[in-house]
Design a protein around this motif. Structure first.
Motif, PDB file in Angstrom:
ATOM      1  N   PHE A   1       0.829  -1.202   0.000  1.00 28.31           N
ATOM      2  CA  PHE A   1       0.000   0.000   0.000  1.00 28.31           C
ATOM      3  C   PHE A   1       0.864   1.253   0.000  1.00 28.31           C
ATOM      4  N   GLU A   2       2.043   1.170   0.586  1.00 25.85           N
ATOM      5  CA  GLU A   2       2.954   2.310   0.553  1.00 25.85           C
ATOM      6  C   GLU A   2       3.348   2.628  -0.889  1.00 25.85           C
ATOM      7  N   GLN A   3       3.685   1.604  -1.659  1.00 30.56           N
ATOM      8  CA  GLN A   3       4.024   1.801  -3.076  1.00 30.56           C
ATOM      9  C   GLN A   3       2.829   2.344  -3.854  1.00 30.56           C
ATOM     10  N   LEU A   4       1.662   1.796  -3.565  1.00 34.01           N
ATOM     11  CA  LEU A   4       0.447   2.235  -4.256  1.00 34.01           C
ATOM     12  C   LEU A   4       0.197   3.722  -4.012  1.00 34.01           C
ATOM     13  N   GLY A   5       0.365   4.149  -2.753  1.00 34.81           N
ATOM     14  CA  GLY A   5       0.129   5.555  -2.421  1.00 34.81           C
ATOM     15  C   GLY A   5       1.057   6.484  -3.177  1.00 34.81           C
TER      16      GLY A   5
ATOM     17  N   SER B   1      -9.399  -1.293  -7.626  1.00 37.25           N
ATOM     18  CA  SER B   1      -9.820  -2.600  -7.096  1.00 37.25           C
ATOM     19  C   SER B   1      -8.839  -3.692  -7.488  1.00 37.25           C
ATOM     20  N   ALA B   2      -8.448  -3.686  -8.763  1.00 37.80           N
ATOM     21  CA  ALA B   2      -7.513  -4.711  -9.243  1.00 37.80           C
ATOM     22  C   ALA B   2      -6.165  -4.594  -8.536  1.00 37.80           C
ATOM     23  N   ALA B   3      -5.676  -3.336  -8.395  1.00 40.59           N
ATOM     24  CA  ALA B   3      -4.376  -3.121  -7.750  1.00 40.59           C
ATOM     25  C   ALA B   3      -4.424  -3.507  -6.269  1.00 40.59           C
ATOM     26  N   VAL B   4      -5.506  -3.117  -5.593  1.00 44.70           N
ATOM     27  CA  VAL B   4      -5.637  -3.407  -4.159  1.00 44.70           C
ATOM     28  C   VAL B   4      -5.796  -4.902  -3.916  1.00 44.70           C
ATOM     29  N   GLU B   5      -6.561  -5.583  -4.787  1.00 45.49           N
ATOM     30  CA  GLU B   5      -6.741  -7.026  -4.607  1.00 45.49           C
ATOM     31  C   GLU B   5      -5.409  -7.749  -4.736  1.00 45.49           C
ATOM     32  N   THR B   6      -4.577  -7.315  -5.676  1.00 35.90           N
ATOM     33  CA  THR B   6      -3.253  -7.930  -5.842  1.00 35.90           C
ATOM     34  C   THR B   6      -2.412  -7.747  -4.584  1.00 35.90           C
ATOM     35  N   ILE B   7      -2.443  -6.541  -4.033  1.00 38.02           N
ATOM     36  CA  ILE B   7      -1.689  -6.264  -2.802  1.00 38.02           C
ATOM     37  C   ILE B   7      -2.205  -7.125  -1.648  1.00 38.02           C
ATOM     38  N   LYS B   8      -3.522  -7.209  -1.525  1.00 43.27           N
ATOM     39  CA  LYS B   8      -4.116  -7.959  -0.419  1.00 43.27           C
ATOM     40  C   LYS B   8      -3.846  -9.461  -0.552  1.00 43.27           C
ATOM     41  N   LEU B   9      -3.873  -9.959  -1.776  1.00 45.20           N
ATOM     42  CA  LEU B   9      -3.559 -11.378  -1.979  1.00 45.20           C
ATOM     43  C   LEU B   9      -2.095 -11.666  -1.633  1.00 45.20           C
ATOM     44  N   ARG B  10      -1.223 -10.738  -2.056  1.00 39.44           N
ATOM     45  CA  ARG B  10       0.198 -10.878  -1.745  1.00 39.44           C
ATOM     46  C   ARG B  10       0.411 -10.844  -0.222  1.00 39.44           C
ATOM     47  N   ARG B  11      -0.283  -9.889   0.433  1.00 43.01           N
ATOM     48  CA  ARG B  11      -0.163  -9.759   1.887  1.00 43.01           C
ATOM     49  C   ARG B  11      -0.727 -10.981   2.596  1.00 43.01           C
ATOM     50  N   ALA B  12      -1.866 -11.476   2.109  1.00 41.95           N
ATOM     51  CA  ALA B  12      -2.481 -12.661   2.731  1.00 41.95           C
ATOM     52  C   ALA B  12      -1.560 -13.869   2.625  1.00 41.95           C
ATOM     53  N   TYR B  13      -0.907 -13.991   1.467  1.00 40.44           N
ATOM     54  CA  TYR B  13       0.028 -15.097   1.283  1.00 40.44           C
ATOM     55  C   TYR B  13       1.204 -14.977   2.246  1.00 40.44           C
ATOM     56  N   GLN B  14       1.741 -13.748   2.343  1.00 40.22           N
ATOM     57  CA  GLN B  14       2.871 -13.516   3.246  1.00 40.22           C
ATOM     58  C   GLN B  14       2.466 -13.780   4.693  1.00 40.22           C
ATOM     59  N   GLU B  15       1.256 -13.322   5.060  1.00 44.82           N
ATOM     60  CA  GLU B  15       0.790 -13.530   6.438  1.00 44.82           C
ATOM     61  C   GLU B  15       0.571 -15.004   6.731  1.00 44.82           C
TER      62      GLU B  15
END
Length: 569
Positions: free
Chosen positions: A31-35, A166-180
């Protein structure tokens, strides 16, 4: 230019802006990169905006996070009003799955906001961001300045922006969910390692409580244990708790979970009939949400309760949190059962050796509870010197058994009221060798295997004139030095047939003399008997406890075994 040409031009211009936005945010990993990537292309749609995001979990909005645009900071009262407006209208946006505009120029809203806010903002755009399953995963919120005209064209543009984000945020959230998920799996593996490596119950549960708070992203965790005999639960470990809390089963939230064996996930404790706000009033803590789950053994019997407080960045604990706590609770339950079994075995062993030591002390009325006091003094000094728990426990067992060889000394010599003859004195001194010999036939675990040797060091002296081995300087281990100080300090305080008992202050003064070359009690010059650092540790303890020697009885960890009571039987 005709109207049609103008329309086509505007459409092409909008398409180009959307394409630039898509290119800019594509590939954002955080999200930092996105901002950072979002600010410039989004300014092409709305100048002077401020953007925030709210994660949505199970239909509810979490905490606000600044994302991009102009940084704005208002008075706390204004912030509170704005937050309320956003959350109320975000519910509409989530339900409709479309953009909602809050008009801050509305008369009713204007009354609640200061002039400073009205000068900087005119509208707030709330955009729900949808995932691939068309469920709302984030709320994207934009503060719009008065210079921005909100018309049909802008609303259509914002709707397109929401689709790209939405597409960008979903990618970030999926990446974060995987990492978590990787981090949680690793953390659960670490929990398993902790469980296999720690058997001391309180230490074990302290680690598990910290891991639980970290895994569930919560503020603090309390572990309650079930006291079957008293039908109570009590806080063996509580992050932020100073004192132990006990409550009957069935009382309060944790007590109700203990009774029903059902999990409680409470988002608003203050409106819950089982919540007691008095605890918060006393501590100053504010409980916002609670997840409470029973700890059950393999048979399904209650052994305790896990209570996790204040989910961070979300209004309540989620079903995923419940699943994770259930996995953690299963591991914790096994660990508690193992630790309790270990402690029961430890108590059984300790009570056995305490009875043996007390039985020896009971043979001589002048040495009642000597082994108990030497144990307490040794343990207190070991802790004062900062030795680790395992080493302190080792010293404790060696101290309990340090005089066990006296079992081989005739009662007539042990209880002789007058001065011992030369052969009698020689036999009395042999109790140390007997201690080593007898204990060497006892099976000790790997960690305790050196107990016989250390127990036999309590009459060694640093100048090499002690017995039975005449060890000198570094040949006497720290454990042996501690036992030597504890033994002679308490022996000086006890009244014996050949001497009166000293006060703790007087006995300490005599011990301090023995840390340097000195004149012995028979008038001969003698070397160093005791370690000065160990005696200094004893002095710090005595000063802190106002020279109250009863403190050492508590530190001994002994049960209510008394040499005097044994002697009277």
């Amino acid at each position: 230019m005709s109207n049609k040409e103008t329309s086509n031009h505007d459409s092409l211009e909008l398409l180009q802006k959307l394409l630039d936005l898509h290119r800019a945010v594509a590939g954002s990993e955080t999200f930092e990169q996105l901002g950072v990537k979002l600010s410039k292309p989004l300014s092409e749609f709305v100048e002077g905006f401020s953007a925030y995001r709210y994660p949505v979990i199970e239909g509810e909005m979490g905490s606000r996070h600044a994302l991009a645009g102009v940084e704005r900071e208002f008075d706390p009262k204004d912030e509170e009003v704005l937050e309320e407006l956003i959350r109320v209208n975000a519910t509409r946006a989530i339900n409709k799955k479309s953009v909602v505009i809050i008009d801050l120029e509305d008369e009713e809203v204007t009354k609640r906001l200061s002039r400073e806010v009205r000068n900087e903002l005119s509208k707030i755009s709330i955009m729900p961001l949808l995932d691939g399953a068309q469920e709302v995963m984030e709320v994207f919120c934009m503060y719009l300045p008065p210079s921005v005209s909100v018309d049909t064209h802008l609303l259509e543009s914002l709707d397109r922006v929401a689709q790209i984000l939405s597409a960008a945020v979903e990618t970030i959230k999926l990446r974060r969910a995987y990492q978590e998920s990787l981090e949680r799996a690793e953390a659960l593996m670490q929990v398993s390692q902790v469980i296999s490596g720690k058997l001391e119950l309180r230490e074990l549960l302290t680690v598990l409580a910290r891991q639980c708070s970290w895994l569930l992203k919560a503020d603090r965790t309390t572990v309650w244990l079930y006291d079957e005999e008293n039908e109570e639960i009590w806080t063996i470990v509580g992050e932020g708790l100073r004192d132990e809390i006990r409550m009957p089963v069935g009382v309060g939230i944790a007590g109700n979970v203990a009774k029903t064996l059902q999990t409680l996930n409470i988002s608003d404790p203050y409106s819950h009939p089982l919540f007691n706000p008095e605890v918060d009033k006393k501590t100053g803590y504010v409980t916002r949400n609670i997840l409470c789950m029973p700890l059950l053994n393999k048979k399904g019997d209650l052994i305790g309760v896990y209570q996790v407080l204040n989910k961070l960045e979300h209004p309540h604990f989620t079903s995923a949190d419940e699943d994770l706590l259930a996995a953690l609770s299963g591991s914790a339950a096994v660990a508690i059962e193992n630790a309790r079994l270990y402690e029961e075995q430890k108590k059984q062993f300790n009570s056995f050796i305490e009875v043996l030591a007390s039985s020896v002390d009971a043979k001589d009325p002048t040495t009642y509870d000597h082994s108990k006091m030497v144990t307490g003094i040794s343990v207190a000094i070991a802790k004062e010197l900062g030795l680790p728990h395992q080493r302190v426990e080792f010293i404790r067992i060696a101290a309990v058994l340090h005089d066990y060889g006296k079992i081989a000394i005739p009662d007539a010599i042990l209880g002789k009221p007058g001065k011992l003859e030369k052969e009698e004195f020689k036999m009395m001194r042999s109790h140390v060798s007997e201690t080593i010999e007898i204990l060497s036939k006892v099976y000790f675990s790997k960690e305790m295997r050196d107990v016989p040797r250390i127990a036999g060091m309590h009459h060694e002296r640093l100048d090499g004139t002690g017995y039975p081995l005449g060890l000198k300087d570094k040949e006497v281990s720290l454990e042996g030095r501690i036992l030597a100080v504890a033994d002679i300090f308490h022996a000086m305080m006890q009244e014996r047939p050949y001497k009166g008992g000293l006060t703790p202050q007087e006995a300490l003064a005599e011990c301090k003399k023995l840390t340097a070359p000195h004149i012995g009690r028979f008038g001969d010059p003698e070397g160093v008997h005791l370690d000065k650092d160990v005696v200094a540790g004893l002095e710090r303890i005595l000063e802190r406890e106002n020279y109250d020697a009863s403190y050492f009885l508590k530190e001994s960890g002994w049960s209510n075994v008394s040499s005097e009571q044994i002697a009277k039987r």
